[in-house]
Design a protein around this motif. Sequence first.
Motif, PDB file in Angstrom:
ATOM      1  N   LEU A  90     -14.343 -62.442 -61.835  1.00 17.00           N
ATOM      2  CA  LEU A  90     -14.864 -62.230 -60.479  1.00 17.00           C
ATOM      3  C   LEU A  90     -14.857 -63.506 -59.639  1.00 17.00           C
ATOM      4  O   LEU A  90     -14.658 -63.434 -58.416  1.00 17.00           O
ATOM      5  CB  LEU A  90     -16.278 -61.627 -60.528  1.00 17.00           C
ATOM      6  N   GLU A  91     -15.077 -64.666 -60.272  1.00 18.51           N
ATOM      7  CA  GLU A  91     -15.100 -65.901 -59.473  1.00 18.51           C
ATOM      8  C   GLU A  91     -13.753 -66.169 -58.811  1.00 18.51           C
ATOM      9  O   GLU A  91     -13.662 -66.887 -57.831  1.00 18.51           O
ATOM     10  CB  GLU A  91     -15.536 -67.106 -60.327  1.00 18.51           C
ATOM     11  N   HIS A  92     -12.678 -65.569 -59.369  1.00 16.65           N
ATOM     12  CA  HIS A  92     -11.338 -65.782 -58.805  1.00 16.65           C
ATOM     13  C   HIS A  92     -11.008 -64.786 -57.692  1.00 16.65           C
ATOM     14  O   HIS A  92      -9.928 -64.873 -57.099  1.00 16.65           O
ATOM     15  CB  HIS A  92     -10.281 -65.652 -59.904  1.00 16.65           C
ATOM     16  N   LEU A  93     -11.888 -63.830 -57.451  1.00 18.29           N
ATOM     17  CA  LEU A  93     -11.582 -62.759 -56.494  1.00 18.29           C
ATOM     18  C   LEU A  93     -12.420 -62.945 -55.235  1.00 18.29           C
ATOM     19  O   LEU A  93     -13.650 -62.886 -55.292  1.00 18.29           O
ATOM     20  CB  LEU A  93     -11.894 -61.390 -57.115  1.00 18.29           C
ATOM     21  N   PRO A  94     -11.784 -63.155 -54.062  1.00 22.36           N
ATOM     22  CA  PRO A  94     -12.570 -63.320 -52.835  1.00 22.36           C
ATOM     23  C   PRO A  94     -13.511 -62.133 -52.591  1.00 22.36           C
ATOM     24  O   PRO A  94     -14.582 -62.309 -52.016  1.00 22.36           O
ATOM     25  CB  PRO A  94     -11.506 -63.431 -51.745  1.00 22.36           C
ATOM     26  N   ALA A  95     -13.125 -60.940 -53.048  1.00 18.76           N
ATOM     27  CA  ALA A  95     -13.965 -59.749 -52.839  1.00 18.76           C
ATOM     28  C   ALA A  95     -14.941 -59.550 -54.007  1.00 18.76           C
ATOM     29  O   ALA A  95     -15.296 -58.421 -54.343  1.00 18.76           O
ATOM     30  CB  ALA A  95     -13.080 -58.518 -52.673  1.00 18.76           C
ATOM     31  N   ARG A  96     -15.416 -60.665 -54.603  1.00 17.72           N
ATOM     32  CA  ARG A  96     -16.203 -60.535 -55.841  1.00 17.72           C
ATOM     33  C   ARG A  96     -17.474 -59.697 -55.659  1.00 17.72           C
ATOM     34  O   ARG A  96     -17.867 -58.980 -56.585  1.00 17.72           O
ATOM     35  CB  ARG A  96     -16.530 -61.916 -56.426  1.00 17.72           C
ATOM     36  N   GLU A  97     -18.117 -59.792 -54.503  1.00 18.10           N
ATOM     37  CA  GLU A  97     -19.368 -59.032 -54.319  1.00 18.10           C
ATOM     38  C   GLU A  97     -19.083 -57.528 -54.284  1.00 18.10           C
ATOM     39  O   GLU A  97     -19.824 -56.738 -54.876  1.00 18.10           O
ATOM     40  CB  GLU A  97     -20.086 -59.478 -53.045  1.00 18.10           C
ATOM     41  N   GLU A  98     -17.992 -57.149 -53.605  1.00 15.26           N
ATOM     42  CA  GLU A  98     -17.618 -55.723 -53.563  1.00 15.26           C
ATOM     43  C   GLU A  98     -17.191 -55.258 -54.961  1.00 15.26           C
ATOM     44  O   GLU A  98     -17.499 -54.132 -55.372  1.00 15.26           O
ATOM     45  CB  GLU A  98     -16.473 -55.489 -52.569  1.00 15.26           C
ATOM     46  N   VAL A  99     -16.484 -56.118 -55.676  1.00 17.87           N
ATOM     47  CA  VAL A  99     -16.062 -55.763 -57.042  1.00 17.87           C
ATOM     48  C   VAL A  99     -17.296 -55.561 -57.923  1.00 17.87           C
ATOM     49  O   VAL A  99     -17.374 -54.608 -58.716  1.00 17.87           O
ATOM     50  CB  VAL A  99     -15.129 -56.839 -57.623  1.00 17.87           C
ATOM     51  N   LEU A 100     -18.283 -56.433 -57.760  1.00 18.63           N
ATOM     52  CA  LEU A 100     -19.502 -56.280 -58.560  1.00 18.63           C
ATOM     53  C   LEU A 100     -20.203 -54.960 -58.228  1.00 18.63           C
ATOM     54  O   LEU A 100     -20.706 -54.268 -59.124  1.00 18.63           O
ATOM     55  CB  LEU A 100     -20.430 -57.478 -58.323  1.00 18.63           C
ATOM     56  N   ASP A 101     -20.218 -54.589 -56.958  1.00 19.06           N
ATOM     57  CA  ASP A 101     -20.788 -53.285 -56.581  1.00 19.06           C
ATOM     58  C   ASP A 101     -20.080 -52.158 -57.340  1.00 19.06           C
ATOM     59  O   ASP A 101     -20.723 -51.232 -57.840  1.00 19.06           O
ATOM     60  CB  ASP A 101     -20.609 -53.019 -55.076  1.00 19.06           C
ATOM     61  N   ALA A 131     -16.084 -71.658 -57.638  1.00 18.22           N
ATOM     62  CA  ALA A 131     -16.630 -72.202 -58.890  1.00 18.22           C
ATOM     63  C   ALA A 131     -18.123 -72.474 -58.777  1.00 18.22           C
ATOM     64  O   ALA A 131     -18.732 -72.988 -59.712  1.00 18.22           O
ATOM     65  CB  ALA A 131     -15.879 -73.474 -59.276  1.00 18.22           C
ATOM     66  N   THR A 132     -18.728 -72.142 -57.618  1.00 15.70           N
ATOM     67  CA  THR A 132     -20.178 -72.311 -57.467  1.00 15.70           C
ATOM     68  C   THR A 132     -20.914 -70.974 -57.612  1.00 15.70           C
ATOM     69  O   THR A 132     -22.140 -70.945 -57.693  1.00 15.70           O
ATOM     70  CB  THR A 132     -20.548 -72.917 -56.091  1.00 15.70           C
ATOM     71  N   TRP A 133     -20.175 -69.864 -57.607  1.00 14.37           N
ATOM     72  CA  TRP A 133     -20.807 -68.533 -57.638  1.00 14.37           C
ATOM     73  C   TRP A 133     -21.701 -68.388 -58.880  1.00 14.37           C
ATOM     74  O   TRP A 133     -22.846 -67.927 -58.788  1.00 14.37           O
ATOM     75  CB  TRP A 133     -19.711 -67.458 -57.635  1.00 14.37           C
ATOM     76  N   GLY A 134     -21.176 -68.798 -60.033  1.00 16.43           N
ATOM     77  CA  GLY A 134     -21.929 -68.659 -61.288  1.00 16.43           C
ATOM     78  C   GLY A 134     -23.212 -69.470 -61.314  1.00 16.43           C
ATOM     79  O   GLY A 134     -24.154 -69.130 -62.035  1.00 16.43           O
ATOM     80  N   ARG A 135     -23.269 -70.544 -60.485  1.00 16.71           N
ATOM     81  CA  ARG A 135     -24.482 -71.383 -60.465  1.00 16.71           C
ATOM     82  C   ARG A 135     -25.656 -70.614 -59.867  1.00 16.71           C
ATOM     83  O   ARG A 135     -26.813 -70.987 -60.084  1.00 16.71           O
ATOM     84  CB  ARG A 135     -24.186 -72.659 -59.649  1.00 16.71           C
ATOM     85  N   ARG A 136     -25.357 -69.541 -59.116  1.00 19.41           N
ATOM     86  CA  ARG A 136     -26.427 -68.735 -58.495  1.00 19.41           C
ATOM     87  C   ARG A 136     -26.876 -67.594 -59.414  1.00 19.41           C
ATOM     88  O   ARG A 136     -27.763 -66.827 -59.041  1.00 19.41           O
ATOM     89  CB  ARG A 136     -25.955 -68.178 -57.157  1.00 19.41           C
ATOM     90  N   THR A 192     -20.013 -72.270 -68.536  1.00 13.56           N
ATOM     91  CA  THR A 192     -19.888 -70.825 -68.325  1.00 13.56           C
ATOM     92  C   THR A 192     -21.289 -70.256 -68.119  1.00 13.56           C
ATOM     93  O   THR A 192     -22.153 -70.404 -68.994  1.00 13.56           O
ATOM     94  CB  THR A 192     -19.250 -70.139 -69.550  1.00 13.56           C
ATOM     95  N   ALA A 193     -21.501 -69.649 -66.951  1.00 12.11           N
ATOM     96  CA  ALA A 193     -22.773 -68.965 -66.686  1.00 12.11           C
ATOM     97  C   ALA A 193     -22.591 -67.495 -67.070  1.00 12.11           C
ATOM     98  O   ALA A 193     -21.616 -66.864 -66.666  1.00 12.11           O
ATOM     99  CB  ALA A 193     -23.139 -69.087 -65.213  1.00 12.11           C
ATOM    100  N   ILE A 194     -23.515 -66.994 -67.862  1.00  8.02           N
ATOM    101  CA  ILE A 194     -23.404 -65.621 -68.385  1.00  8.02           C
ATOM    102  C   ILE A 194     -24.672 -64.868 -68.000  1.00  8.02           C
ATOM    103  O   ILE A 194     -25.776 -65.224 -68.420  1.00  8.02           O
ATOM    104  CB  ILE A 194     -23.256 -65.623 -69.922  1.00  8.02           C
ATOM    105  N   ALA A 195     -24.492 -63.837 -67.167  1.00 10.14           N
ATOM    106  CA  ALA A 195     -25.650 -63.063 -66.698  1.00 10.14           C
ATOM    107  C   ALA A 195     -25.468 -61.602 -67.086  1.00 10.14           C
ATOM    108  O   ALA A 195     -24.337 -61.112 -67.183  1.00 10.14           O
ATOM    109  CB  ALA A 195     -25.778 -63.182 -65.181  1.00 10.14           C
ATOM    110  N   TRP A 196     -26.588 -60.942 -67.328  1.00 13.01           N
ATOM    111  CA  TRP A 196     -26.529 -59.526 -67.685  1.00 13.01           C
ATOM    112  C   TRP A 196     -27.698 -58.765 -67.057  1.00 13.01           C
ATOM    113  O   TRP A 196     -28.689 -59.368 -66.633  1.00 13.01           O
ATOM    114  CB  TRP A 196     -26.543 -59.327 -69.210  1.00 13.01           C
ATOM    115  N   GLY A 197     -27.524 -57.463 -66.970  1.00 11.78           N
ATOM    116  CA  GLY A 197     -28.591 -56.613 -66.447  1.00 11.78           C
ATOM    117  C   GLY A 197     -28.283 -55.169 -66.770  1.00 11.78           C
ATOM    118  O   GLY A 197     -27.141 -54.823 -67.098  1.00 11.78           O
ATOM    119  N   ARG A 198     -29.303 -54.342 -66.669  1.00 11.79           N
ATOM    120  CA  ARG A 198     -29.195 -52.941 -67.092  1.00 11.79           C
ATOM    121  C   ARG A 198     -29.395 -52.024 -65.888  1.00 11.79           C
ATOM    122  O   ARG A 198     -30.316 -52.255 -65.086  1.00 11.79           O
ATOM    123  CB  ARG A 198     -30.291 -52.682 -68.137  1.00 11.79           C
ATOM    124  N   ARG A 199     -28.541 -51.026 -65.760  1.00  7.39           N
ATOM    125  CA  ARG A 199     -28.737 -50.048 -64.687  1.00  7.39           C
ATOM    126  C   ARG A 199     -29.975 -49.219 -65.016  1.00  7.39           C
ATOM    127  O   ARG A 199     -30.145 -48.784 -66.163  1.00  7.39           O
ATOM    128  CB  ARG A 199     -27.508 -49.135 -64.588  1.00  7.39           C
TER     129      ARG A 199
END
Length: 275
Positions: free
Chosen positions: A121-132, A181-186, A259-266
């Motif tokens: 996702l960090e390589h994709l400008p549309a990362r927020e839409e992809v995450l959705d 490369a700063t997206w994962g820091r958030r 490597t920042a690794i985040a997880w969550g549950r629907r």
Amino acid sequence: MNDQGMRGYGDDVLGGAQDSERARLAAMAAVCDPTTARVLDDLGVGPGWRCLEVGAGAGTVATWLAGRVRPAGGHVVATDIDPRPLDDLAGPNLTVLHHDITCDPQPPGGPFDLVHARFVLEHLPAREEVLDRLVAWLAPGGVIVVESIAGFPVGSSPHPAFRRAMHAVEDVLAVTIGTDATWGRRFPAPLLDRGLLDVGLTVSLPATGGANASALCWALTLSRLRPHILEHQLVAADVLDEALDLLADPGFFDLAAATAIAWGRRPPAAPTPAV
Ligand SMILES: C[S@@+](CC[C@H](N)C(=O)[O-])C[C@H]1O[C@@H](n2cnc3c(N)ncnc32)[C@H](O)[C@@H]1O
């Protein structure tokens, strides 16, 4: 090339079928797979799970998942815009799909108990839409795990040539394909923002040095990006040469990107109200 004249991941910046790219993906997997497996293990991935592995690369995580979920009929769908390295991996419970995560429809086999994407996702400008989209493809109670490069350790490197070369890698990926490369820091904010439950975060930072797999991976990345770095005049060739010499030196040790690794549950589906 997109509407803004920006190249995509596979448009001769990274990706491709050449041996050096296969070696880069293999080195990446050697460095990162043990941590990925530990995180997925801790999250309870097990028999019967339906999994989506996005941007599967060399397919090592997809293969690990297929073995883990196989009992009780679990299944893995491994997607990539370039699935050639995955061709030989398809099996009874592992489906390989040529699929662009930015625009193609939900892959068959969902909704998924696990969606995993590492260094995609960090390589994709549309990362927020992809995450959705990825969150929407989770089954109620399903887990998403997103791993992203986080460049923050590089700035404190005591080796100027290495520091400048690694910053040039970040910068050239930003200007050519739109990598952040700063997206994962958030992290894990993007998952909290989407209302996911049981959100967590860990950071992995293996040493780069001793001519180890991480050093090889970064050397291959730097060599691959060298013409683009020079074209954009981000650093001089002698700095890149010095950084490559350091990465080949068994006596050199430093820290590259984390490597920042985040997880969550629907959230589970709301219970049907009693009538
Ligand atoms: C840095 S590699 C990571 C590979 C693997 N996930 C890993 O961590 O070892 C990025 C992968 O994402 C794939 N990719 C890039 N853009 C994509 C897209 N729009 N849809 C699906 N896969 C994509 C690339 O082809 C490549 O295999």
